[in-house]
Each structure stands twice: as structure tokens, then as C-alpha cells.
Motif scaffolding. Structure first.
Motif, short mmCIF file in Angstrom:
data_model
loop_
_atom_site.label_atom_id
_atom_site.label_comp_id
_atom_site.label_asym_id
_atom_site.label_seq_id
_atom_site.Cartn_x
_atom_site.Cartn_y
_atom_site.Cartn_z
N PHE A 298 72.61 -0.74 -13.97
CA PHE A 298 71.90 -1.09 -15.20
C PHE A 298 70.41 -0.84 -15.03
CE2 PHE A 298 75.58 -3.75 -14.45
CZ PHE A 298 76.28 -3.64 -15.64
N ILE A 299 69.78 -0.38 -16.08
CA ILE A 299 68.32 -0.25 -16.11
C ILE A 299 67.81 -1.13 -17.24
CG2 ILE A 299 66.34 1.28 -16.47
CD1 ILE A 299 68.02 3.59 -15.39
N VAL A 300 66.93 -2.07 -16.91
CA VAL A 300 66.28 -2.91 -17.91
C VAL A 300 65.01 -2.18 -18.33
CG1 VAL A 300 65.21 -5.14 -18.37
CG2 VAL A 300 67.22 -5.00 -16.87
N VAL A 301 64.87 -1.96 -19.62
CA VAL A 301 63.73 -1.21 -20.15
C VAL A 301 62.91 -2.12 -21.05
CG1 VAL A 301 63.02 0.88 -21.38
CG2 VAL A 301 65.20 0.85 -20.14
N ARG A 302 61.67 -2.35 -20.65
CA ARG A 302 60.75 -3.16 -21.46
C ARG A 302 59.59 -2.34 -22.02
NH1 ARG A 302 61.49 -8.58 -21.55
NH2 ARG A 302 62.79 -9.55 -19.99
N ASP A 303 59.35 -1.19 -21.45
CA ASP A 303 58.23 -0.33 -21.84
C ASP A 303 58.45 0.18 -23.27
OD1 ASP A 303 56.66 2.09 -22.27
OD2 ASP A 303 56.19 2.00 -20.13
N ALA B 124 74.64 8.05 -17.94
CA ALA B 124 74.32 7.05 -18.97
C ALA B 124 75.51 6.87 -19.89
CB ALA B 124 73.10 7.50 -19.77
N PHE B 125 75.89 5.61 -20.10
CA PHE B 125 77.03 5.31 -20.94
C PHE B 125 76.60 4.72 -22.28
CE2 PHE B 125 80.20 2.29 -22.52
CZ PHE B 125 81.22 3.19 -22.79
N SER B 126 75.80 3.65 -22.24
CA SER B 126 75.38 2.98 -23.46
C SER B 126 74.01 2.35 -23.25
CB SER B 126 76.38 1.88 -23.87
OG SER B 126 76.39 0.84 -22.91
N MET B 127 73.36 2.04 -24.34
CA MET B 127 72.11 1.29 -24.30
C MET B 127 72.26 0.16 -25.30
SD MET B 127 68.17 2.52 -24.92
CE MET B 127 67.83 3.03 -23.24
N ILE B 128 71.84 -1.04 -24.88
CA ILE B 128 71.90 -2.19 -25.76
C ILE B 128 70.48 -2.59 -26.12
CG2 ILE B 128 72.67 -4.58 -26.05
CD1 ILE B 128 74.35 -2.88 -23.34
N ALA B 129 70.13 -2.48 -27.39
CA ALA B 129 68.84 -2.95 -27.88
C ALA B 129 68.91 -4.47 -27.97
CB ALA B 129 68.53 -2.35 -29.25
N LEU B 130 67.86 -5.15 -27.49
CA LEU B 130 67.86 -6.61 -27.43
C LEU B 130 66.58 -7.20 -27.99
CD1 LEU B 130 69.15 -6.80 -23.79
CD2 LEU B 130 70.35 -7.77 -25.75
N GLY B 131 66.72 -8.36 -28.57
CA GLY B 131 65.56 -9.11 -29.06
C GLY B 131 66.04 -10.38 -29.74
N HIS B 132 65.08 -11.12 -30.25
CA HIS B 132 65.43 -12.29 -31.05
C HIS B 132 65.64 -11.81 -32.48
CE1 HIS B 132 64.77 -15.42 -28.03
NE2 HIS B 132 63.94 -14.55 -27.52
N PRO B 133 66.76 -12.18 -33.10
CA PRO B 133 67.05 -11.66 -34.43
C PRO B 133 66.01 -12.07 -35.46
CG PRO B 133 68.73 -13.27 -33.74
CD PRO B 133 67.75 -13.12 -32.62
N HIS B 134 65.57 -11.10 -36.24
CA HIS B 134 64.63 -11.39 -37.32
C HIS B 134 65.26 -12.33 -38.32
CE1 HIS B 134 62.30 -10.56 -41.03
NE2 HIS B 134 61.30 -10.54 -40.17
#
Length: 166
Positions: free
Chosen positions: A44-49, A137-147
Motif C-alpha cells: 500500500f502507498i499512502v498519498v497525502r501530497d 497498481a490495482f486500485s486507489m481509494i480516495a479518502l476524507g471526511h464526507p462533505h
């Protein structure tokens, strides 16, 4: 069970950051996924940039929400860990789904962005993230607090259930 039944794909996020503790819990959940032969062929790669997240929209036509996401997790298959490579997509699917369910459980919003098997997306991930040749690379999950939370949708359809035979 509530997280499974109430999970929705969230594409709009607030500015509130996702904590490192939540990221760790998401990844712990991903790594608890079942896998063929218990091979666990994932990394897994955590991407914050934000500039990296935004650049994905240049080659992934459905990734616009990454511009608003606080972070993302790239789920990758690792050929060096696979005893039976033919099953890696199922294993990484289970890990991805566990992240989505745990995100709901934590009160986070998430959405699954497919990478594999789209060659252009896989190649673009290889370049952008400097993935070694044995990593896909298989998938990327966009994450955040829901608006804004979305109401659950009941997708149960009894007409799709068959007993013993079609």
C-alpha cells in the motif's frame, strides 16, 4: 454490519484531515482480508501530497474527487509475495473492500478508483509512484471526511437469488 449496509461511495470531502491513526486502522483492516493460499500479495502507498493526488486526474478520467480528498491509498499487487499470481486481483479486491468498510466505520468517506486492468492507468501509476516491475497498481481509494453524508440505498434484489440451479 452497519458499516456494510450503510457504506456509500463518497466523492465530496471537507478540509478536515484524516488522522494517522485512522490510516493505520484502514491498513490494518486491509491486511485482515482473506487471500488465496494466505499469500497476502499486497502493498500500500499512502498519498497525502495534494499535487500528486491532483496529477492523477490528468490520466484517470474518473478521479476528479482526488482534488478534494485529504489523502488516498494505492493498493498494489506484489508478484514477489504471490504463491499463485492468478488470484492477486481477488486478494487486492478484498483488501480494497475492507478499507471501504472500515472507512465507513470510522465516519470517513471513501470511493474506489479502479487502476488495473486499464493499461494506461497501471503504466501511469508505475511512473508516478516509482513502482518496481514486480508491483502492479490495482486500485486507489480516495479518502476524507464526507462533505455531506449520503443516505444508504438498499440494493437487495431477491430476483438475483437462485436455489440449487439457475
Amino acid at each position: 454490519m452497519d458499516a456494510i449496509l450503510n457504506r456509500r461511495s463518497i466523492r465530496n470531502f471537507t478540509d478536515q484531515p484524516v488522522s494517522n491513526e485512522d490510516i493505520k486502522e484502514l491498513l490494518r483492516s486491509a491486511m485482515r482480508a482473506p487471500s488465496a493460499f494466505n499469500q497476502q500479495p499486497w502493498d500500500f502507498i499512502v498519498v497525502r501530497d495534494k499535487s500528486i493526488l491532483s496529477s492523477v486526474t490528468n490520466w484517470h478520467e474518473y478521479a476528479e474527487m482526488l482534488k478534494k480528498a485529504d489523502c488516498a491509498i494505492l493498493v498494489c499487487g506484489n508478484r514477489q509475495r504471490a504463491k499463485a499470481w492468478d488470484w492477486w486481483t481477488q486478494d487486492c479486491s478484498a483488501a480494497t473492500q475492507n478499507i471501504l468498510i472500515k472507512a465507513m466505520d470510522l465516519g470517513l468517506g471513501a470511493v474506489w478508483l479502479g487502476m488495473y486492468p486499464m493499461e494506461k492507468r497501471v503504466e501511469s501509476c508505475q511512473k508516478l509512484f516509482g513502482l518496481p516491475e514486480h508491483i502492479t497498481a490495482f486500485s486507489m481509494i480516495a479518502l476524507g471526511h464526507p462533505h455531506q453524508p449520503l443516505e444508504p440505498v438498499d440494493t437487495f434484489d431477491e430476483t438475483r437469488i437462485h436455489q440449487e440451479k439457475w
